[in-house]
Design a protein around this motif. Structure first.
Motif, PDB file in Angstrom:
ATOM      1  N   VAL A 115       0.862  -1.183  -0.016  1.00  0.00           N
ATOM      2  CA  VAL A 115      -0.034   0.101  -0.111  1.00  0.00           C
ATOM      3  C   VAL A 115       0.489   1.173   0.201  1.00  0.00           C
ATOM      4  O   VAL A 115       0.032   2.415  -0.810  1.00  0.00           O
ATOM      5  N   GLY A 116       2.108   1.157   0.425  1.00  0.00           N
ATOM      6  CA  GLY A 116       2.718   2.411   0.535  1.00  0.00           C
ATOM      7  C   GLY A 116       3.880   2.942  -0.307  1.00  0.00           C
ATOM      8  O   GLY A 116       3.248   3.957  -0.633  1.00  0.00           O
ATOM      9  N   ALA A 117       3.462   2.276  -1.320  1.00  0.00           N
ATOM     10  CA  ALA A 117       4.279   1.971  -2.625  1.00  0.00           C
ATOM     11  C   ALA A 117       3.335   3.382  -3.858  1.00  0.00           C
ATOM     12  O   ALA A 117       3.349   3.264  -4.892  1.00  0.00           O
ATOM     13  N   HIS A 118       2.133   2.934  -3.121  1.00  0.00           N
ATOM     14  CA  HIS A 118       0.583   3.517  -4.285  1.00  0.00           C
ATOM     15  C   HIS A 118       0.037   4.432  -3.658  1.00  0.00           C
ATOM     16  O   HIS A 118      -0.568   4.228  -2.531  1.00  0.00           O
ATOM     17  N   PRO A 119       0.233   5.929  -3.954  1.00  0.00           N
ATOM     18  CA  PRO A 119      -0.373   6.855  -2.961  1.00  0.00           C
ATOM     19  C   PRO A 119      -1.796   7.262  -3.587  1.00  0.00           C
ATOM     20  O   PRO A 119      -2.418   7.759  -2.260  1.00  0.00           O
ATOM     21  N   GLY A 120      -2.342   6.461  -4.258  1.00  0.00           N
ATOM     22  CA  GLY A 120      -3.712   6.278  -4.584  1.00  0.00           C
ATOM     23  C   GLY A 120      -4.347   5.333  -3.739  1.00  0.00           C
ATOM     24  O   GLY A 120      -5.340   5.587  -2.991  1.00  0.00           O
ATOM     25  N   LEU A 121      -3.379   4.298  -2.969  1.00  0.00           N
ATOM     26  CA  LEU A 121      -4.293   3.369  -2.599  1.00  0.00           C
ATOM     27  C   LEU A 121      -3.724   3.522  -0.729  1.00  0.00           C
ATOM     28  O   LEU A 121      -4.654   3.674   0.357  1.00  0.00           O
ATOM     29  N   ARG A 122      -2.951   4.641  -0.152  1.00  0.00           N
ATOM     30  CA  ARG A 122      -2.237   4.816   1.140  1.00  0.00           C
ATOM     31  C   ARG A 122      -3.279   5.990   1.627  1.00  0.00           C
ATOM     32  O   ARG A 122      -3.575   6.353   2.573  1.00  0.00           O
ATOM     33  N   ALA A 123      -3.422   7.761   0.470  1.00  0.00           N
ATOM     34  CA  ALA A 123      -4.452   8.392   0.641  1.00  0.00           C
ATOM     35  C   ALA A 123      -4.901   8.821  -0.431  1.00  0.00           C
ATOM     36  O   ALA A 123      -4.652   9.075  -1.179  1.00  0.00           O
ATOM     37  N   ASN A 124      -5.855   8.047  -0.664  1.00  0.00           N
ATOM     38  CA  ASN A 124      -7.005   7.763  -1.796  1.00  0.00           C
ATOM     39  C   ASN A 124      -7.884   9.039  -1.419  1.00  0.00           C
ATOM     40  O   ASN A 124      -8.772  10.087  -0.497  1.00  0.00           O
ATOM     41  N   GLY A 125      -8.257   9.414  -2.884  1.00  0.00           N
ATOM     42  CA  GLY A 125      -8.522  10.920  -2.989  1.00  0.00           C
ATOM     43  C   GLY A 125      -9.596  10.694  -3.995  1.00  0.00           C
ATOM     44  O   GLY A 125     -10.336  11.323  -4.202  1.00  0.00           O
ATOM     45  N   GLY A 126      -9.693   9.323  -4.866  1.00  0.00           N
ATOM     46  CA  GLY A 126     -10.844   9.234  -5.264  1.00  0.00           C
ATOM     47  C   GLY A 126     -10.515   7.809  -6.185  1.00  0.00           C
ATOM     48  O   GLY A 126      -9.735   7.333  -6.816  1.00  0.00           O
TER      49      GLY A 126
END
Length: 64
Positions: free
Chosen positions: A1-12
């Motif tokens: 999860v940490g390697a993927h910004p969209g999973l770590r801090a999902n905005g949409g």
């Protein structure tokens, strides 16, 4: 999860395609992070007892 910004801090999530056949589904689109970056993603799902369960996630060509 940490390697993927969209999973770590999902905005949409934007759906660009979807396919359902019997008890399996594929949903493709783009994950947006709160930081503004975007990554292509494909979710694979299976309907188990009336509930859709994610069976695989492919992000930017990597299978998770």
């Amino acid at each position: 999860v940490g390697a993927h910004p969209g999973l770590r801090a999902n905005g949409g999530f934007t759906v660009s395609n979807r396919s359902v056949e019997n008890d399996t589904a594929t949903i493709g689109g783009a994950l947006q992070s709160l930081e503004g970056s975007s990554e292509p993603v494909v979710f694979r799902l299976r309907n188990e007892g009336g509930t859709w369960q994610i069976t695989a996630i492919e992000i930017a060509g990597l299978s998770e």
